[in-house]
Design a protein around this motif. Structure first.
Motif, PDB file in Angstrom:
ATOM      1  N   SER A 128       1.104  -1.176   0.211  1.00  0.00           N
ATOM      2  CA  SER A 128      -0.040   0.184   0.066  1.00  0.00           C
ATOM      3  C   SER A 128       0.825   1.508  -0.532  1.00  0.00           C
ATOM      4  CB  SER A 128      -0.862   0.395   1.365  1.00  0.00           C
ATOM      5  OG  SER A 128       0.137  -0.082   2.334  1.00  0.00           O
ATOM      6  N   LYS A 129       2.263   1.445  -0.006  1.00  0.00           N
ATOM      7  CA  LYS A 129       3.360   2.299   0.028  1.00  0.00           C
ATOM      8  C   LYS A 129       3.661   2.692  -1.413  1.00  0.00           C
ATOM      9  CE  LYS A 129       5.597   2.296   3.910  1.00  0.00           C
ATOM     10  NZ  LYS A 129       7.111   1.466   4.728  1.00  0.00           N
ATOM     11  N   PRO A 130       3.719   3.678  -1.826  1.00  0.00           N
ATOM     12  CA  PRO A 130       4.387   3.833  -3.097  1.00  0.00           C
ATOM     13  C   PRO A 130       6.149   3.521  -3.582  1.00  0.00           C
ATOM     14  CG  PRO A 130       3.317   6.256  -2.081  1.00  0.00           C
ATOM     15  CD  PRO A 130       3.194   4.786  -1.513  1.00  0.00           C
ATOM     16  N   LEU A 131       6.213   2.889  -4.579  1.00  0.00           N
ATOM     17  CA  LEU A 131       7.402   2.912  -4.844  1.00  0.00           C
ATOM     18  C   LEU A 131       8.411   3.604  -3.930  1.00  0.00           C
ATOM     19  CD1 LEU A 131       8.631   0.111  -5.765  1.00  0.00           C
ATOM     20  CD2 LEU A 131       9.282   1.703  -8.286  1.00  0.00           C
ATOM     21  N   LEU A 132       8.110   4.677  -4.333  1.00  0.00           N
ATOM     22  CA  LEU A 132       9.128   5.570  -3.998  1.00  0.00           C
ATOM     23  C   LEU A 132       9.567   5.746  -2.123  1.00  0.00           C
ATOM     24  CD1 LEU A 132      10.167   8.296  -5.469  1.00  0.00           C
ATOM     25  CD2 LEU A 132       8.505   9.399  -5.043  1.00  0.00           C
ATOM     26  N   GLU A 133       8.491   5.501  -1.447  1.00  0.00           N
ATOM     27  CA  GLU A 133       9.146   5.512  -0.162  1.00  0.00           C
ATOM     28  C   GLU A 133       8.667   4.316   0.422  1.00  0.00           C
ATOM     29  OE1 GLU A 133       5.295   7.262   1.312  1.00  0.00           O
ATOM     30  OE2 GLU A 133       5.261   8.890  -0.257  1.00  0.00           O
ATOM     31  N   THR A 134       9.357   2.872  -0.486  1.00  0.00           N
ATOM     32  CA  THR A 134       9.454   1.667  -0.095  1.00  0.00           C
ATOM     33  C   THR A 134      10.562   1.027   0.635  1.00  0.00           C
ATOM     34  OG1 THR A 134       7.451   0.784  -1.785  1.00  0.00           O
ATOM     35  CG2 THR A 134       9.066  -0.718  -1.035  1.00  0.00           C
ATOM     36  N   SER A 135      10.555   0.169   1.899  1.00  0.00           N
ATOM     37  CA  SER A 135      12.125   0.181   1.854  1.00  0.00           C
ATOM     38  C   SER A 135      12.591  -1.058   1.204  1.00  0.00           C
ATOM     39  CB  SER A 135      11.439   0.135   3.109  1.00  0.00           C
ATOM     40  OG  SER A 135      11.250  -1.094   3.590  1.00  0.00           O
ATOM     41  N   ARG A 136      14.055  -0.932   1.310  1.00  0.00           N
ATOM     42  CA  ARG A 136      14.859  -1.892   1.064  1.00  0.00           C
ATOM     43  C   ARG A 136      14.047  -2.932   1.281  1.00  0.00           C
ATOM     44  NH1 ARG A 136      19.399  -1.935  -1.530  1.00  0.00           N
ATOM     45  NH2 ARG A 136      20.099   0.498  -0.449  1.00  0.00           N
ATOM     46  N   ASN A 137      14.343  -3.336   2.451  1.00  0.00           N
ATOM     47  CA  ASN A 137      13.547  -4.687   2.976  1.00  0.00           C
ATOM     48  C   ASN A 137      11.960  -4.999   2.230  1.00  0.00           C
ATOM     49  OD1 ASN A 137      15.427  -5.227   4.414  1.00  0.00           O
ATOM     50  ND2 ASN A 137      14.755  -4.877   6.376  1.00  0.00           N
ATOM     51  N   GLY A 138      10.880  -4.239   2.466  1.00  0.00           N
ATOM     52  CA  GLY A 138       9.648  -4.481   2.032  1.00  0.00           C
ATOM     53  C   GLY A 138       9.691  -5.111   0.434  1.00  0.00           C
ATOM     54  N   TYR A 139      10.702  -3.918  -0.107  1.00  0.00           N
ATOM     55  CA  TYR A 139      11.035  -4.537  -1.882  1.00  0.00           C
ATOM     56  C   TYR A 139      11.780  -6.285  -2.353  1.00  0.00           C
ATOM     57  CZ  TYR A 139      13.066  -3.480  -6.940  1.00  0.00           C
ATOM     58  OH  TYR A 139      13.225  -3.856  -8.119  1.00  0.00           O
ATOM     59  N   LEU A 140      12.359  -5.951  -0.554  1.00  0.00           N
ATOM     60  CA  LEU A 140      12.903  -7.188  -1.232  1.00  0.00           C
ATOM     61  C   LEU A 140      12.426  -8.987  -1.175  1.00  0.00           C
ATOM     62  CD1 LEU A 140      17.135  -6.395  -0.277  1.00  0.00           C
ATOM     63  CD2 LEU A 140      16.125  -6.631  -2.319  1.00  0.00           C
ATOM     64  N   ALA A 141      11.641  -8.182   0.037  1.00  0.00           N
ATOM     65  CA  ALA A 141      10.077  -9.560   0.188  1.00  0.00           C
ATOM     66  C   ALA A 141       9.102  -9.647  -0.624  1.00  0.00           C
ATOM     67  CB  ALA A 141       9.776  -8.405   1.855  1.00  0.00           C
ATOM     68  N   ALA A 142       9.212  -8.052  -1.354  1.00  0.00           N
ATOM     69  CA  ALA A 142       8.187  -8.433  -2.686  1.00  0.00           C
ATOM     70  C   ALA A 142       8.878  -9.388  -3.374  1.00  0.00           C
ATOM     71  CB  ALA A 142       8.056  -7.419  -2.983  1.00  0.00           C
ATOM     72  N   LEU A 143       9.824  -9.181  -3.851  1.00  0.00           N
ATOM     73  CA  LEU A 143      10.749  -9.736  -4.838  1.00  0.00           C
ATOM     74  C   LEU A 143      10.253 -11.149  -4.469  1.00  0.00           C
ATOM     75  CD1 LEU A 143      11.671  -7.009  -6.134  1.00  0.00           C
ATOM     76  CD2 LEU A 143      12.753  -8.854  -7.622  1.00  0.00           C
ATOM     77  N   SER A 144      10.826 -11.506  -2.995  1.00  0.00           N
ATOM     78  CA  SER A 144      11.027 -12.751  -2.706  1.00  0.00           C
ATOM     79  C   SER A 144      10.043 -13.522  -2.978  1.00  0.00           C
ATOM     80  CB  SER A 144      12.147 -12.743  -1.264  1.00  0.00           C
ATOM     81  OG  SER A 144      12.215 -14.389  -0.739  1.00  0.00           O
ATOM     82  N   ALA A 145       9.137 -13.096  -2.792  1.00  0.00           N
ATOM     83  CA  ALA A 145       8.105 -13.972  -2.175  1.00  0.00           C
ATOM     84  C   ALA A 145       7.015 -14.658  -3.474  1.00  0.00           C
ATOM     85  CB  ALA A 145       6.554 -13.396  -0.927  1.00  0.00           C
ATOM     86  N   SER A 146       7.350 -12.992  -4.872  1.00  0.00           N
ATOM     87  CA  SER A 146       6.141 -13.409  -5.365  1.00  0.00           C
ATOM     88  C   SER A 146       6.913 -13.451  -6.637  1.00  0.00           C
ATOM     89  CB  SER A 146       6.210 -11.972  -5.733  1.00  0.00           C
ATOM     90  OG  SER A 146       5.002 -11.055  -4.600  1.00  0.00           O
ATOM     91  N   SER A 147       7.932 -14.088  -7.293  1.00  0.00           N
ATOM     92  CA  SER A 147       8.780 -14.069  -7.855  1.00  0.00           C
ATOM     93  C   SER A 147       9.428 -16.395  -8.130  1.00  0.00           C
ATOM     94  CB  SER A 147       9.945 -13.724  -9.317  1.00  0.00           C
ATOM     95  OG  SER A 147      10.327 -12.281  -8.188  1.00  0.00           O
ATOM     96  N   GLY A 148       9.144 -15.972  -9.659  1.00  0.00           N
ATOM     97  CA  GLY A 148       9.407 -17.295  -9.875  1.00  0.00           C
ATOM     98  C   GLY A 148       8.559 -18.628 -10.165  1.00  0.00           C
ATOM     99  N   SER A 149       8.594 -19.890 -11.104  1.00  0.00           N
ATOM    100  CA  SER A 149       7.915 -20.804 -11.477  1.00  0.00           C
ATOM    101  C   SER A 149       7.291 -21.596 -12.770  1.00  0.00           C
ATOM    102  CB  SER A 149       6.612 -21.190 -10.575  1.00  0.00           C
ATOM    103  OG  SER A 149       5.619 -21.958 -10.963  1.00  0.00           O
ATOM    104  N   SER A 150       6.504 -21.989 -13.376  1.00  0.00           N
ATOM    105  CA  SER A 150       6.461 -22.401 -13.963  1.00  0.00           C
ATOM    106  C   SER A 150       5.310 -22.961 -15.575  1.00  0.00           C
ATOM    107  CB  SER A 150       6.829 -24.614 -14.847  1.00  0.00           C
ATOM    108  OG  SER A 150       5.486 -25.019 -14.433  1.00  0.00           O
ATOM    109  N   LEU A 151       4.394 -21.982 -13.841  1.00  0.00           N
ATOM    110  CA  LEU A 151       2.918 -21.454 -14.606  1.00  0.00           C
ATOM    111  C   LEU A 151       3.059 -20.435 -13.357  1.00  0.00           C
ATOM    112  CD1 LEU A 151       0.572 -20.462 -16.627  1.00  0.00           C
ATOM    113  CD2 LEU A 151      -0.447 -22.502 -15.482  1.00  0.00           C
ATOM    114  N   SER A 152       2.680 -19.262 -13.665  1.00  0.00           N
ATOM    115  CA  SER A 152       2.708 -18.573 -12.296  1.00  0.00           C
ATOM    116  C   SER A 152       1.842 -17.158 -12.552  1.00  0.00           C
ATOM    117  CB  SER A 152       3.756 -17.514 -12.256  1.00  0.00           C
ATOM    118  OG  SER A 152       4.670 -17.329 -13.098  1.00  0.00           O
ATOM    119  N   LEU A 153       1.110 -16.439 -11.967  1.00  0.00           N
ATOM    120  CA  LEU A 153       0.503 -14.937 -12.210  1.00  0.00           C
ATOM    121  C   LEU A 153       0.859 -14.511 -12.538  1.00  0.00           C
ATOM    122  CD1 LEU A 153      -2.335 -15.711 -12.291  1.00  0.00           C
ATOM    123  CD2 LEU A 153      -1.610 -17.508 -11.982  1.00  0.00           C
TER     124      LEU A 153
END
Ligand code: NAI
Length: 269
Positions: A128-153
């Protein structure tokens, strides 16, 4: 012989993961799911008590069977990666073998192999925060949980500006789509595995409600998309079943829109 599918990211009957499981089950696949550890208890209890029975009904009238539910936390690869406070957290300590590697090993031990792997999960703690205000931890957490696989959304916020889809989630989806292409090449050459993503339109899932603007997005789509109807999760499920089937044997590295055509519009009407 029926195919065996593992769908990561099913914890209720509202989201895309559930609809994909149903479409695959209707096509004859055996269903295994990976459920986020903190949501495991309530999901299993609700399922056992028949809370999902109505939405388990398949086109032939039978009920979808889930052969096994595996606890999963997709942000940890192996036990050594899990911080102490998570290990000892009440919601986690009741289950075991829920890191990605352990979960894969358990599936291998139980079933030998799978034919279809679906990634239908996302988590952006600062969505719910704009990218401009996103912390490094929040950013990395989003990438960590949300990428990768053989069929994805994925979601169009990866390529166009969608104000409100913050916290690095737009970046995570961009990474996911790029990985879809590169993994299609690598896994295709090495294992003849196909890798695709579905770019889905807005659905009132649990995750989407947490972002806070889902009703606005649904209204926007109804007003502006070429097809003026609400998108149903089954439409995404059916596309997933198609992509996982031999009917799609030449499709890999693709991002397929299932969004009533909204992506094709240049301006609102
Ligand atoms: P959902 O709430 O049904 O599914 C998300 C699942 O991810 C939940 O079951 C949650 O427990 C699980 N999860 C979160 N963090 C996890 C972790 N670390 N490990 C394991 N599981 C975890 O919501 P929805 O919307 O069906 O989401 C499925 C996918 O569809 C996501 O990738 C989402 O970004 C994508 N999508 C959703 C759209 C929508 O409007 N609902 C639009 C386009 C894409």
């Amino acid at each position: 012989k029926g195919k065996r599918a593992f769908i990561a990211g099913v914890a209720d009957d509202n989201g895309y993961g559930w609809a994909i499981a149903k479409s695959l089950a209707a096509a004859g696949a055996e269903i295994l799911v990976g459920t986020w550890v903190p949501a495991l208890n309530i999901f299993e209890t609700s399922l056992r008590r028949g809370k999902f029975d109505e939405s388990r009904v398949l086109p032939d009238g039978s009920l979808m069977e889930i052969t096994k539910i595996y606890p999963l936390d997709a942000i940890y690869d192996k036990l050594e990666d899990v911080p102490e406070d998570v290990k000892s957290n009440k919601r986690y300590s009741g289950s075991s073998k829920w890191t990605v590697q352990e979960c894969a090993e358990s599936v291998k031990q139980d079933f030998g192999s799978i034919d279809i792997l679906v990634h239908s999960l996302a988590n952006g703690p600062e969505v719910s925060k704009p990218l401009l205000e996103t912390s490094r931890n929040g950013y990395l957490a989003a990438l960590s949980a949300s990428s990768g696989s053989s069929l994805s959304l994925t979601y169009i916020a990866s390529e166009r500006i969608i104000p409100g889809y913050g916290g690095g989630m737009s970046s995570a989806k961009a990474a996911l789509e790029s990985d879809t292409r590169v993994l299609a090449f690598e896994a295709g050459r090495k294992h003849r595995i196909r890798v695709n993503a579905i770019s889905a339109g807005p659905l009132r899932s649990r995750a989407a409600k947490a972002i806070g603007f889902i009703d606005t997005m649904i209204e926007y789509s109804l007003a502006n998309a070429p097809l003026q109807k609400e998108l149903s999760a089954d439409e995404v499920g059916n596309t997933a079943a198609f992509l996982a089937s031999p009917l799609a044997s030449a499709i890999t590295g693709a991002v397929i829109y299932v969004d009533n055509g909204l992506n094709a519009m240049g301006v609102g009407v």
